[in-house]
Design a protein around this motif. Structure first.
Motif, PDB file in Angstrom:
ATOM      1  N   ASN A  36       0.834  -1.198   0.000  1.00  0.00           N
ATOM      2  CA  ASN A  36       0.000   0.000   0.000  1.00  0.00           C
ATOM      3  C   ASN A  36       0.872   1.253   0.000  1.00  0.00           C
ATOM      4  N   VAL A  37       0.449   2.254  -0.772  1.00  0.00           N
ATOM      5  CA  VAL A  37       1.104   3.558  -0.799  1.00  0.00           C
ATOM      6  C   VAL A  37       0.028   4.605  -0.551  1.00  0.00           C
ATOM      7  N   GLU A  38       0.237   5.428   0.479  1.00  0.00           N
ATOM      8  CA  GLU A  38      -0.716   6.488   0.781  1.00  0.00           C
ATOM      9  C   GLU A  38       0.010   7.819   0.881  1.00  0.00           C
ATOM     10  N   LEU A  39      -0.616   8.858   0.357  1.00  0.00           N
ATOM     11  CA  LEU A  39      -0.085  10.206   0.486  1.00  0.00           C
ATOM     12  C   LEU A  39      -0.189  10.595   1.954  1.00  0.00           C
ATOM     13  N   SER A  40       0.920  11.009   2.559  1.00  0.00           N
ATOM     14  CA  SER A  40       0.914  11.348   3.986  1.00  0.00           C
ATOM     15  C   SER A  40       1.218  12.817   4.224  1.00  0.00           C
ATOM     16  N   GLY A  41       1.410  13.567   3.183  1.00  0.00           N
ATOM     17  CA  GLY A  41       1.712  14.986   3.273  1.00  0.00           C
ATOM     18  C   GLY A  41       2.027  15.486   1.886  1.00  0.00           C
ATOM     19  N   CYS A  42       2.423  16.715   1.807  1.00  0.00           N
ATOM     20  CA  CYS A  42       2.782  17.291   0.514  1.00  0.00           C
ATOM     21  C   CYS A  42       4.013  16.574  -0.035  1.00  0.00           C
ATOM     22  N   GLU A  43       3.811  15.765  -1.047  1.00  0.00           N
ATOM     23  CA  GLU A  43       4.868  15.006  -1.717  1.00  0.00           C
ATOM     24  C   GLU A  43       5.553  13.976  -0.815  1.00  0.00           C
ATOM     25  N   SER A  44       4.842  13.529   0.214  1.00  0.00           N
ATOM     26  CA  SER A  44       5.338  12.475   1.104  1.00  0.00           C
ATOM     27  C   SER A  44       4.394  11.285   1.042  1.00  0.00           C
ATOM     28  N   TYR A  45       4.975  10.098   1.110  1.00  0.00           N
ATOM     29  CA  TYR A  45       4.201   8.871   0.962  1.00  0.00           C
ATOM     30  C   TYR A  45       4.543   7.905   2.088  1.00  0.00           C
ATOM     31  N   GLU A  46       3.509   7.320   2.674  1.00  0.00           N
ATOM     32  CA  GLU A  46       3.701   6.256   3.641  1.00  0.00           C
ATOM     33  C   GLU A  46       3.529   4.950   2.889  1.00  0.00           C
ATOM     34  N   ILE A  47       4.530   4.097   2.971  1.00  0.00           N
ATOM     35  CA  ILE A  47       4.533   2.863   2.198  1.00  0.00           C
ATOM     36  C   ILE A  47       4.560   1.669   3.141  1.00  0.00           C
ATOM     37  N   VAL A  48       3.609   0.767   2.946  1.00  0.00           N
ATOM     38  CA  VAL A  48       3.551  -0.478   3.701  1.00  0.00           C
ATOM     39  C   VAL A  48       3.904  -1.592   2.730  1.00  0.00           C
ATOM     40  N   LEU A  49       4.781  -2.460   3.165  1.00  0.00           N
ATOM     41  CA  LEU A  49       5.265  -3.532   2.311  1.00  0.00           C
ATOM     42  C   LEU A  49       4.556  -4.846   2.619  1.00  0.00           C
ATOM     43  N   VAL A  50       4.580  -5.747   1.674  1.00  0.00           N
ATOM     44  CA  VAL A  50       3.906  -7.032   1.797  1.00  0.00           C
ATOM     45  C   VAL A  50       4.401  -7.795   3.026  1.00  0.00           C
ATOM     46  N   ASP A  51       5.688  -7.680   3.347  1.00  0.00           N
ATOM     47  CA  ASP A  51       6.236  -8.420   4.485  1.00  0.00           C
ATOM     48  C   ASP A  51       6.093  -7.670   5.809  1.00  0.00           C
ATOM     49  N   GLY A  52       5.320  -6.591   5.835  1.00  0.00           N
ATOM     50  CA  GLY A  52       5.086  -5.843   7.069  1.00  0.00           C
ATOM     51  C   GLY A  52       6.020  -4.665   7.285  1.00  0.00           C
TER      52      GLY A  52
END
Length: 144
Positions: A36-52
Motif C-alpha cells: 500500500n502507498v498512501e499520500l501522507s503529506g505534501c509530496e510524502s508517501y507512507e509505504i507499507v510492504l507485503v512483508d510488514g
C-alpha cells in the motif's frame, strides 16, 4: 531508532540531474514488495510492504514539473525487512538515484555500473550494489 537516507540523482557529467519520475512511479505502482502507498503529506508517501515493513518517502518534485533531484527515506531501523531493502534498491535502480546512507556518508551507493563515474567523489568511490541482498550487507542489515 529512525534512520534517514537520501537518494540523489546525478548526470553522467557529475552534475545534479532530475531522476526518472516515471521509473519511480512504476516502482511504487508495480513493485511486488509494496502492499500500500498512501499520500501522507505534501509530496510524502507512507509505504507499507507485503512483508510488514514500513517506510516514508519524501519525494519533492515527483508529482510536478519542478526539479526532481533528490528523495528522502525514513524508517525504523529495528524493523528493516527484506521488503524495505528491496524497495530501496528498486527506487535507486528505477529512478537513477544514488544513495547516501546519511549526511555524513563518505561514499554513494549506486545500483548501475555506469553510475560509479556519475557521482562526485567523496572520500571513497561509489559502491556498486547489484541487488537488495548486496544493499542489505552494505547498510548493515543483511537479509537472512
Amino acid at each position: 531508532m529512525y534512520r534517514n537516507m537520501i537518494l540523489v540523482c546525478h548526470a553522467a557529467d557529475g552534475h545534479i540531474a532530475d531522476g526518472d519520475r516515471q521509473g519511480i512511479r512504476r516502482v511504487l505502482d508495480w513493485s511486488e514488495s509494496v502492499a500500500n502507498v498512501e499520500l501522507s503529506g505534501c509530496e510524502s508517501y507512507e509505504i507499507v510492504l507485503v512483508d510488514g515493513g514500513k517506510l516514508e518517502l519524501d519525494a519533492p518534485g515527483l508529482d510536478g514539473n519542478r526539479s526532481f533531484h533528490h528523495m528522502e527515506l525514513f524508517f525504523d531501523t529495528s524493523e528493516v525487512t527484506p521488503g524495505v531493502l528491496t524497495l530501496i534498491y528498486e527506487l535507486m535502480h528505477g529512478g537513477g538515484f544514488g544513495l547516501m546512507d546519511s549526511v555524513e556518508a563518505s561514499q554513494f551507493i549506486v545500483s548501475q555500473p555506469q553510475q560509479v563515474a556519475y557521482f562526485p567523489r567523496l572520500p571513497e568511490m561509489p559502491r556498486l550494489v547489484r541487488n537488495s541482498r548486496d544493499l542489505g550487507h552494505t547498510l548493515g542489515h543483511p537479509i537472512p
